[in-house]
Motif scaffolding. Structure first.
Motif, PDB file in Angstrom:
ATOM      1  N   SER A  12       0.816  -1.215   0.000  1.00  0.00           N
ATOM      2  CA  SER A  12       0.000   0.000   0.000  1.00  0.00           C
ATOM      3  C   SER A  12       0.848   1.263   0.000  1.00  0.00           C
ATOM      4  CB  SER A  12      -0.925   0.008   1.217  1.00  0.00           C
ATOM      5  OG  SER A  12      -0.159   0.062   2.422  1.00  0.00           O
ATOM      6  N   GLY A  13       2.151   1.131   0.298  1.00  0.00           N
ATOM      7  CA  GLY A  13       3.005   2.297   0.359  1.00  0.00           C
ATOM      8  C   GLY A  13       2.710   3.200   1.534  1.00  0.00           C
ATOM      9  N   ASP A  14       2.133   2.639   2.600  1.00  0.00           N
ATOM     10  CA  ASP A  14       1.757   3.435   3.767  1.00  0.00           C
ATOM     11  C   ASP A  14       2.040   2.624   5.029  1.00  0.00           C
ATOM     12  OD1 ASP A  14       0.885   5.530   5.237  1.00  0.00           O
ATOM     13  OD2 ASP A  14      -1.231   5.407   4.608  1.00  0.00           O
ATOM     14  N   PHE A  15       1.962   3.319   6.160  1.00  0.00           N
ATOM     15  CA  PHE A  15       2.161   2.650   7.433  1.00  0.00           C
ATOM     16  C   PHE A  15       0.820   2.124   7.947  1.00  0.00           C
ATOM     17  CE2 PHE A  15       5.944   5.243   7.185  1.00  0.00           C
ATOM     18  CZ  PHE A  15       6.923   4.436   7.763  1.00  0.00           C
ATOM     19  N   SER A  16       0.822   0.928   8.475  1.00  0.00           N
ATOM     20  CA  SER A  16      -0.389   0.340   9.063  1.00  0.00           C
ATOM     21  C   SER A  16      -0.076  -0.105  10.489  1.00  0.00           C
ATOM     22  CB  SER A  16      -0.868  -0.853   8.225  1.00  0.00           C
ATOM     23  OG  SER A  16       0.140  -1.857   8.167  1.00  0.00           O
ATOM     24  N   PHE A  17      -1.105  -0.069  11.315  1.00  0.00           N
ATOM     25  CA  PHE A  17      -0.924  -0.407  12.728  1.00  0.00           C
ATOM     26  C   PHE A  17      -1.082  -1.905  12.932  1.00  0.00           C
ATOM     27  CE2 PHE A  17      -2.764  -0.972  17.052  1.00  0.00           C
ATOM     28  CZ  PHE A  17      -1.645  -0.562  17.773  1.00  0.00           C
ATOM     29  N   ARG A  18      -0.089  -2.486  13.583  1.00  0.00           N
ATOM     30  CA  ARG A  18      -0.166  -3.894  13.965  1.00  0.00           C
ATOM     31  C   ARG A  18      -0.388  -3.963  15.471  1.00  0.00           C
ATOM     32  NH1 ARG A  18       4.415  -8.080  12.165  1.00  0.00           N
ATOM     33  NH2 ARG A  18       3.361  -7.692  10.148  1.00  0.00           N
ATOM     34  N   ALA A  19      -1.552  -4.451  15.872  1.00  0.00           N
ATOM     35  CA  ALA A  19      -1.927  -4.462  17.283  1.00  0.00           C
ATOM     36  C   ALA A  19      -1.045  -5.410  18.082  1.00  0.00           C
ATOM     37  CB  ALA A  19      -3.387  -4.861  17.423  1.00  0.00           C
ATOM     38  N   GLY A  20      -0.726  -5.008  19.306  1.00  0.00           N
ATOM     39  CA  GLY A  20       0.072  -5.836  20.205  1.00  0.00           C
ATOM     40  C   GLY A  20      -0.795  -6.749  21.040  1.00  0.00           C
ATOM     41  N   PRO A  21      -0.192  -7.488  21.960  1.00  0.00           N
ATOM     42  CA  PRO A  21      -0.920  -8.448  22.793  1.00  0.00           C
ATOM     43  C   PRO A  21      -1.973  -7.805  23.697  1.00  0.00           C
ATOM     44  CG  PRO A  21       1.456  -8.702  23.058  1.00  0.00           C
ATOM     45  CD  PRO A  21       1.247  -7.519  22.204  1.00  0.00           C
ATOM     46  N   LEU A  22      -1.876  -6.475  23.923  1.00  0.00           N
ATOM     47  CA  LEU A  22      -2.866  -5.805  24.760  1.00  0.00           C
ATOM     48  C   LEU A  22      -4.275  -5.901  24.191  1.00  0.00           C
ATOM     49  CD1 LEU A  22      -1.411  -2.414  26.120  1.00  0.00           C
ATOM     50  CD2 LEU A  22      -2.312  -4.323  27.411  1.00  0.00           C
ATOM     51  N   PHE A  23      -4.387  -6.078  22.887  1.00  0.00           N
ATOM     52  CA  PHE A  23      -5.702  -6.099  22.261  1.00  0.00           C
ATOM     53  C   PHE A  23      -6.317  -7.489  22.407  1.00  0.00           C
ATOM     54  CE2 PHE A  23      -3.660  -2.423  20.586  1.00  0.00           C
ATOM     55  CZ  PHE A  23      -4.676  -1.503  20.362  1.00  0.00           C
ATOM     56  N   THR A  24      -6.829  -7.733  23.587  1.00  0.00           N
ATOM     57  CA  THR A  24      -7.444  -9.008  23.927  1.00  0.00           C
ATOM     58  C   THR A  24      -8.439  -8.757  25.046  1.00  0.00           C
ATOM     59  OG1 THR A  24      -6.965 -11.298  24.537  1.00  0.00           O
ATOM     60  CG2 THR A  24      -5.657  -9.599  25.628  1.00  0.00           C
ATOM     61  N   ASN A  25      -9.121  -9.818  25.498  1.00  0.00           N
ATOM     62  CA  ASN A  25     -10.053  -9.677  26.623  1.00  0.00           C
ATOM     63  C   ASN A  25      -9.351  -9.881  27.956  1.00  0.00           C
ATOM     64  OD1 ASN A  25     -12.438 -11.367  24.597  1.00  0.00           O
ATOM     65  ND2 ASN A  25     -12.443  -9.194  25.039  1.00  0.00           N
ATOM     66  N   LEU A  26      -8.475 -10.880  28.015  1.00  0.00           N
ATOM     67  CA  LEU A  26      -7.762 -11.155  29.258  1.00  0.00           C
ATOM     68  C   LEU A  26      -6.288 -11.337  28.936  1.00  0.00           C
ATOM     69  CD1 LEU A  26      -9.010 -13.324  32.210  1.00  0.00           C
ATOM     70  CD2 LEU A  26      -6.616 -13.356  31.541  1.00  0.00           C
ATOM     71  N   LEU A  27      -5.473 -10.435  29.458  1.00  0.00           N
ATOM     72  CA  LEU A  27      -4.031 -10.477  29.221  1.00  0.00           C
ATOM     73  C   LEU A  27      -3.323 -10.977  30.464  1.00  0.00           C
ATOM     74  CD1 LEU A  27      -1.488  -9.687  27.509  1.00  0.00           C
ATOM     75  CD2 LEU A  27      -1.549  -7.496  28.720  1.00  0.00           C
ATOM     76  N   LEU A  28      -2.532 -12.030  30.297  1.00  0.00           N
ATOM     77  CA  LEU A  28      -1.670 -12.498  31.378  1.00  0.00           C
ATOM     78  C   LEU A  28      -0.310 -11.822  31.224  1.00  0.00           C
ATOM     79  CD1 LEU A  28      -0.848 -14.263  33.747  1.00  0.00           C
ATOM     80  CD2 LEU A  28      -0.337 -16.097  32.113  1.00  0.00           C
ATOM     81  N   ALA A  29      -0.016 -10.885  32.115  1.00  0.00           N
ATOM     82  CA  ALA A  29       1.278 -10.207  32.137  1.00  0.00           C
ATOM     83  C   ALA A  29       2.190 -11.005  33.068  1.00  0.00           C
ATOM     84  CB  ALA A  29       1.123  -8.764  32.615  1.00  0.00           C
ATOM     85  N   ASP A  30       2.890 -11.967  32.498  1.00  0.00           N
ATOM     86  CA  ASP A  30       3.652 -12.921  33.297  1.00  0.00           C
ATOM     87  C   ASP A  30       4.977 -12.318  33.753  1.00  0.00           C
ATOM     88  OD1 ASP A  30       3.809 -15.313  34.570  1.00  0.00           O
ATOM     89  OD2 ASP A  30       4.024 -16.541  32.784  1.00  0.00           O
ATOM     90  N   GLU A  31       5.231 -12.401  35.067  1.00  0.00           N
ATOM     91  CA  GLU A  31       6.443 -11.860  35.689  1.00  0.00           C
ATOM     92  C   GLU A  31       6.620 -10.382  35.321  1.00  0.00           C
ATOM     93  OE1 GLU A  31       9.659 -15.114  36.509  1.00  0.00           O
ATOM     94  OE2 GLU A  31       9.237 -15.130  34.362  1.00  0.00           O
ATOM     95  N   ILE A  32       5.623  -9.605  35.664  1.00  0.00           N
ATOM     96  CA  ILE A  32       5.596  -8.199  35.289  1.00  0.00           C
ATOM     97  C   ILE A  32       6.759  -7.417  35.901  1.00  0.00           C
ATOM     98  CG2 ILE A  32       4.068  -7.545  37.203  1.00  0.00           C
ATOM     99  CD1 ILE A  32       2.710  -5.562  35.303  1.00  0.00           C
ATOM    100  N   ASN A  33       7.302  -7.907  36.996  1.00  0.00           N
ATOM    101  CA  ASN A  33       8.409  -7.201  37.642  1.00  0.00           C
ATOM    102  C   ASN A  33       9.773  -7.541  37.030  1.00  0.00           C
ATOM    103  OD1 ASN A  33       8.143  -9.807  38.655  1.00  0.00           O
ATOM    104  ND2 ASN A  33       9.021  -9.286  40.652  1.00  0.00           N
TER     105      ASN A  33
END
Length: 333
Positions: free
Chosen positions: A96-117
């Motif tokens: 397309s010759g343009d920039f498109s957004f690729r969604a990250g793992p945040l775009f879900t219903n339930l995100l497991l943020a494993d070992e967040i620290n």
């Protein structure tokens, strides 16, 4: 909300019991902790699972996602994880010759943020907007997260090498903090026995509810009444944490709100459309302990914030009133 199924508070108790039975068939002997996690989800919040490795934190998150019919993603936090790895980023599309957004793992219903620290503060902060505002901003463009959206984060409370402790501002975004602890010997043998019975490592639970039903259950929590004296009891508990001699910084008004929301969810799990002081007491430690900063000398004495909340509960008189809440009197007339 018009497109959601009709769910009463009594229905919430029944459906929640089925969800807990399903998850409890995999996570053995932790019914009280599982009820707290589900109460946090029903209250619309995020849950911090803080415990030692191997005690079922990841399994709990995956099991709840399956039983609630939610889209689930697991993100392993590491020291080299970048904010764009969490939120997503713009990529150049040659076609397309343009920039498109690729969604990250945040775009879900339930995100497991494993070992967040285990990830640096800059990446930890990438979660803040999503957790509080239910949206993500990338390159000046804001993307809304589809409801329901919940973060279940795990953390190891005793391993400090190579970790980045969560700042108080981010800890405050978690509605509650839950620990499981080691199982009893009979419960641990039950875990082994069930593993042999299913003849495979992975467990797959059938969906008890679907996302629309979960949202309706969350909406039904708003019908749970809180009598004025119980509401003032919640405020008194939060205020007492600020005045305790061992505390440097007590629970903020966000802590009072968390206590209110969790108490209403706990009442709904019991099939009641009103909160009693016992509901508040049962959720006080998970809701308030992680919001308290102790004085430095208290850490040397190994004083635990949960112990401080226990002292606050013991020293704050609980109400015994059955009056109608003031905000509901007009409707009653």
């Amino acid at each position: 909300m018009n497109d959601l199924p009709a769910v009463s508070v009594a229905d919430v108790a029944g459906l929640a019991g089925e969800v807990l039975d399903a998850v409890g068939s995999v996570v053995v002997g932790k019914r009280d902790a599982l009820e707290l996690v589900l109460a946090g989800i029903l209250a619309g919040g995020h849950v911090l699972l803080e415990d030692l490795p191997g005690l079922g934190k990841t399994l709990t998150a995956r099991s709840f996602a399956q039983a609630l019919g939610l889209d689930f993603r697991r993100l392993q936090f590491t020291p080299d994880l970048l904010p764009a790895d969490v939120t997503g980023s713009f990529l150049y599309d040659q076609r397309s010759g343009d920039f498109s957004f690729r969604a990250g793992p945040l775009f879900t219903n339930l995100l497991l943020a494993d070992e967040i620290n285990r990830t640096p503060p800059k990446t930890q902060a990438a979660l803040l907007e999503a957790m509080q505002e239910k949206q993500v901003s990338v390159e000046g463009v804001t993307y809304r997260l589809d409801p329901p959206f919940h973060v279940l984060a795990t953390a190891n409370p005793i391993e400090y090498e190579g970790t980045y402790p969560l700042p108080e501002a981010q800890l405050d975004r978690f509605l509650l903090r839950v620990s499981f602890g080691y199982p009893q010997p009979d419960e641990e043998w039950d875990v082994l026995r069930r593993r042999m019975s299913r003849r495979q490592e992975e467990t797959i639970l059938p969906a008890v509810v679907e996302p629309a039903t979960l949202r309706a259950m969350q909406a039904a929590i708003e019908d749970v009444e809180v009598e004025d004296s119980v509401g003032r009891y919640i405020v008194a508990l939060a205020t007492a944490t600020r005045e305790h001699p061992s505390v440097l910084v007590g629970a903020s008004p966000r802590g009072s709100l968390a206590l209110l929301l969790l108490s209403r969810a706990r009442a709904a799990l019991a099939g009641r459309d009103f909160v009693v002081p016992e509901d508040v007491k049962e959720v006080a430690v998970p809701a308030l302990a992680h919001r308290i900063t102790l004085k430095p000398e208290m850490w040397l004495r190994r004083v635990d914030p949960a112990f401080v909340v226990g002292e606050v509960l013991a020293g704050t008189p609980a109400p015994a009133s059955g009056a109608l809440p003031s905000h509901a009197r007009g409707a009653a007339r």
